[in-house]
Design a protein around this motif. Structure first.
Motif, PDB file in Angstrom:
ATOM      1  N   ALA A 528       0.875  -1.177   0.000  1.00 30.19           N
ATOM      2  CA  ALA A 528       0.000   0.000   0.000  1.00 30.19           C
ATOM      3  C   ALA A 528       0.908   1.221   0.000  1.00 30.19           C
ATOM      4  O   ALA A 528       1.159   1.834   1.043  1.00 30.19           O
ATOM      5  CB  ALA A 528      -0.931  -0.002   1.205  1.00 30.19           C
ATOM      6  N   THR A 531       0.748   4.643   2.069  1.00 34.35           N
ATOM      7  CA  THR A 531       1.140   4.775   3.473  1.00 34.35           C
ATOM      8  C   THR A 531       2.508   4.187   3.770  1.00 34.35           C
ATOM      9  O   THR A 531       3.140   4.561   4.750  1.00 34.35           O
ATOM     10  CB  THR A 531       0.099   4.080   4.381  1.00 34.35           C
ATOM     11  N   ARG A 591       4.830   4.854  -6.221  1.00 35.86           N
ATOM     12  CA  ARG A 591       3.575   5.581  -6.493  1.00 35.86           C
ATOM     13  C   ARG A 591       3.924   6.997  -6.935  1.00 35.86           C
ATOM     14  O   ARG A 591       4.600   7.723  -6.219  1.00 35.86           O
ATOM     15  CB  ARG A 591       2.708   5.611  -5.238  1.00 35.86           C
ATOM     16  N   LEU A 629      -2.044  -5.278  -4.320  1.00 37.92           N
ATOM     17  CA  LEU A 629      -1.685  -3.869  -4.336  1.00 37.92           C
ATOM     18  C   LEU A 629      -2.935  -3.052  -4.025  1.00 37.92           C
ATOM     19  O   LEU A 629      -3.989  -3.286  -4.616  1.00 37.92           O
ATOM     20  CB  LEU A 629      -1.116  -3.496  -5.709  1.00 37.92           C
ATOM     21  N   MET A 630      -2.815  -2.102  -3.098  1.00 38.48           N
ATOM     22  CA  MET A 630      -3.990  -1.333  -2.689  1.00 38.48           C
ATOM     23  C   MET A 630      -3.698   0.164  -2.691  1.00 38.48           C
ATOM     24  O   MET A 630      -2.574   0.599  -2.427  1.00 38.48           O
ATOM     25  CB  MET A 630      -4.471  -1.762  -1.300  1.00 38.48           C
ATOM     26  N   ASP A 631      -4.735   0.925  -2.997  1.00 32.30           N
ATOM     27  CA  ASP A 631      -4.706   2.388  -2.908  1.00 32.30           C
ATOM     28  C   ASP A 631      -6.129   2.820  -2.588  1.00 32.30           C
ATOM     29  O   ASP A 631      -6.976   1.969  -2.265  1.00 32.30           O
ATOM     30  CB  ASP A 631      -4.198   3.018  -4.213  1.00 32.30           C
ATOM     31  N   ARG A 632      -6.409   4.118  -2.695  1.00 30.85           N
ATOM     32  CA  ARG A 632      -7.770   4.538  -2.353  1.00 30.85           C
ATOM     33  C   ARG A 632      -8.139   5.827  -3.062  1.00 30.85           C
ATOM     34  O   ARG A 632      -7.277   6.627  -3.444  1.00 30.85           O
ATOM     35  CB  ARG A 632      -7.923   4.704  -0.857  1.00 30.85           C
ATOM     36  N   LEU A 659     -11.743   2.031  -1.495  1.00 33.73           N
ATOM     37  CA  LEU A 659     -10.495   1.270  -1.619  1.00 33.73           C
ATOM     38  C   LEU A 659     -10.370   0.626  -2.997  1.00 33.73           C
ATOM     39  O   LEU A 659     -11.336   0.096  -3.556  1.00 33.73           O
ATOM     40  CB  LEU A 659     -10.424   0.202  -0.538  1.00 33.73           C
ATOM     41  N   THR A 661      -8.165  -2.233  -5.252  1.00 31.63           N
ATOM     42  CA  THR A 661      -7.372  -3.450  -5.053  1.00 31.63           C
ATOM     43  C   THR A 661      -6.997  -4.049  -6.391  1.00 31.63           C
ATOM     44  O   THR A 661      -7.845  -4.227  -7.270  1.00 31.63           O
ATOM     45  CB  THR A 661      -8.161  -4.484  -4.229  1.00 31.63           C
TER      46      THR A 661
END
Length: 690
Positions: A528, A531, A591, A629-632, A659, A661
């Motif tokens: 992620a 963060t 990112r 893989l995660m973001d928002r 969210l 994914t």
């Protein structure tokens, strides 16, 4: 004059031995065995050498047969210190024996010295009565010389032995002096008066609860390679400072806590009357805590985040009851040396203060929204904070006045804090209350139970008036009530350890293995980068509920190497438990915000922000991997802030949480690039944080 004759047939001390111990998370139940002989009638016996930290009300006696107990009392004995150290008697006996040896050696020396005197006295050779030839004189002289030399040598060797014995006595006396000069170690004594109808031999069992003992759950998590089962070693770190060693005892570990107040609560009538506006509000109902204090922790590290998982920089972490504390850094991380104290108090403006026992050297906390710090927060409409808005807030109503006595424990969103003394409202004006979307006229204290409130937000200034007209000129309090309640049931599991253990009363840890499980795991890499730019290897465990796990510290080992520490907390998971096995530098993730996007534009009274991001991942390892893989994308909580033109591209998009994914498969040395974009519109002259 006649005196009554009391039938105290026996008045003596009875030894006892610890056979079994049940160790709780805090405290322990001790089971002793003792044999005694009773004569017919009344017998008073003293069971000595017990722990000085017994909960007197917990003492139980069994194995009485037909004998009854007339009285029982527990006291401390400070006089028989030698019972606390079995070496004392041995040292005293050694001193006496050595002194005897020295006396016999001195007697030997005295005999040798007398012999020397006899030889010296008779060494003169007289020629009056006897004529000695030269050979005879030589023979006598040789005898005198050899014997005197032998005597002196033997006296010398004997004195050396005496000196050695004196050194031994000196060492033993120093050891005794150290024991005698040490702080008094009291001994517990249990005096029982028995009434025996006939003479009897009893095998008694004595049980009682002691303080200063307990056990801490601890785990070893070992994975030999990817896709291999996890070896989960469930261990107990047992400690005790009860004043008595537990020698070769049978140990049972219990997840219960006998110190817990088990009395049911009493709910009485609530009588209303006028009180001071500063009167304390009713405290929330007590909830079960599943964490036990770990007295071995000397340093705590961790991360503090909010409900969304975002780090909270500047959160305060302090040891309860002390001035020992610190603040989290920009990433929400903290490190704190623990000198004394048993609990951490974690607080942050706008968040509910959390208290946790110091149960591990790694403590992470997620704070919940709260309004308790509102007195120190300037709240403007929908989170806007500008000097002009602040001036308008002061002229209408302060946040402190808006919620005085109404919403303890509820979050009021705000974007800045100022000292309480820097503003003062001239007078209290009633706000408009919106409860679950419905405006309520004449809403007042007591109209809504604070335990039913889920969240609360204060709107102020021109924005409140714009949304609700003149009805919002004095501020608006938006309240959302709870839609459900949670019941936490108490459980108690016991682990009977097959192998006996010896646990010394010094507070040090004795590691006891409860069991080792081989658990099927699904491996996955997780990233992620919003963060944390590192890639973490995770293992998801299934069917973990059957192992009766408790929150505790875990040592992680991967591919034969130590990977670090983590927390295993079954209280925060449901069907599956995901463990972090550490950071893998063989996988990189970056990112970046696209710079060729039009970032700012204005349409009438609105401002538009376009955002697009690229996520680049590369697998530098020699084998293929699975990566989550995660973001928002942000979610608006204000109808004047609109999030439009959401383009999740190839990601799975949860519209409720925002969210994103990506479940990716990357071959060795393979790189992949993903992207997403969105647009945000909000009134000009306002500010948001993306």
């Amino acid at each position: 004059m006649l005196f009554p004759i009391l039938g105290f047939g026996n008045d003596k001390k009875i030894p006892s031995t610890i056979k079994d111990v049940t160790v709780y998370l805090s405290g322990a139940q001790i089971y002793r065995k003792a044999q005694c002989t009773l004569s017919e009638g009344t017998n008073e016996l003293v069971f000595s050498g017990l722990s000085p930290k017994i909960e007197e009300s917990s003492i139980q006696i069994s194995g009485l047969q037909a004998v009854s107990i007339l009285s029982m009392s527990y006291d401390l004995n400070y006089l028989e210190k030698s019972e606390g150290n079995p070496q004392v008697k041995k040292w005293e006996d050694e001193i006496i024996q050595t002194q005897h040896e020295i006396t016999m050696l001195k007697n030997l020396i005295a005999g040798l010295e007398e012999e020397e005197k006899v030889i010296t006295t008779n060494r003169m050779v007289s020629t009056d009565n006897q004529a000695l030839d030269l050979e005879k004189v030589k023979e006598i002289s040789k005898y005198y010389r050899e014997r005197i030399t032998a005597i002196k040598n033997e006296v010398f060797r004997t004195n050396l032995k005496i000196n050695e014995f004196n050194l031994e006595i000196g060492t033993l006396r120093k050891q005794l002096a150290e024991v005698n000069n040490a702080p008094e170690e009291e001994q517990g004594e249990l005096t029982i008066t028995f009434d025996a109808p006939i003479a009897a031999n009893l095998d008694l069992s004595i049980s009682y609860l002691v303080r200063d003992a307990g056990w801490i759950p601890n785990y070893d998590i070992k994975s030999k390679k990817l896709n291999a089962p996890i070896d989960l070693s469930y261990k107990a770190h047992v400690y005790q400072k009860t004043g008595k060693n537990w020698d070769n005892v049978n140990v049972t570990l219990s997840t219960g806590n006998p110190n817990m107040n088990v009395n049911k609560p009493n709910l009485g009538t609530k009588y209303l009357n006028f009180v001071s506006r500063y009167a304390k509000q009713q405290r929330p109902s007590a909830k079960k805590k599943g964490y036990a204090y770990n007295p071995t922790v000397r340093k705590v590290i961790g991360t503090i985040v909010d409900e969304s998982g975002s780090p909270l920089p500047g959160a305060t972490v302090i040891v309860k009851g002390t001035s020992n504390g610190t603040q989290t850094d920009f990433d929400g991380n903290f490190s704190l040396d623990v000198i004394s104290g048993k609990e951490l108090v974690i607080s942050y403006i706008g968040q509910k203060t959390q208290e946790l026992p110091i149960y591990s050297s790694v403590i992470n906390a997620q704070l919940e929204d709260d309004a308790a710090a509102l007195e120190e927060v300037v709240v403007t409409a929908y989170g806007t904070n500008r000097s002009s808005d602040y001036a308008g807030a002061v002229s209408s109503v302060s946040p402190e006045q808006l919620i005085q006595g109404k919403a303890s424990g509820i979050h009021i969103r705000g974007t800045s804090s100022i000292p309480r003394s820097s503003y003062r409202a001239p007078k209290i004006l009633p706000p408009l209350y919106i409860v679950d979307g419905v405006p309520l006229e004449g809403f007042g204290e007591g109209d809504l139970d604070e335990n039913e409130i889920q969240s609360m937000e204060v709107l102020k200034g021109a924005e409140a008036s714009a949304l609700y007209g003149s009805r919002g000129v004095n501020g608006i309090v938006v309240i959302t009530t709870k839609k459900s309640s949670i019941q936490d049931d108490l459980t108690n599991t016991k682990f009977v350890i097959k192998k006996p253990y010896s646990i010394v009363s010094d507070g040090d840890i004795t590691a006891i293995e409860i069991n080792t499980f081989k658990v099927t795991a699904e491996y996955e890499y997780f990233a992620a980068p919003l963060t944390n730019e590192n890639v973490f290897l995770t293992a998801t465990l299934k069917d973990w509920e059957k192992y009766q796990l408790l929150p505790g510290e875990a040592n992680v080992y991967f591919e034969g190497g130590y990977a670090g520490k983590t927390n295993l907390d079954p209280f925060t998971v449901k069907k599956e438990m995901t463990l972090s096995l550490g950071i893998d530098p063989g996988i990189t993730v970056i990112r970046k915000q696209q710079r060729n996007f039009k970032s700012k534009s204005f349409t009438g009274s609105n401002r538009t922000l376009d955002r697009a991001y690229d996520l680049e991942v590369k697998n530098n390892k020699s084998l293929a991997i699975d990566l989550k893989l995660m973001d928002r994308i942000p979610i608006s909580q204000n109808k004047e802030i609109k999030v439009d033109d959401v383009e999740p591209q190839a990601a799975e998009y949860n519209k409720k949480t925002g969210l994103l994914t990506w479940n990716m498969k990357l071959d060795s040395q393979e790189s992949k690039k993903e992207s997403f974009s969105f647009q945000v519109k909000y009134p000009r002259g306002r500010y948001i944080s993306l």
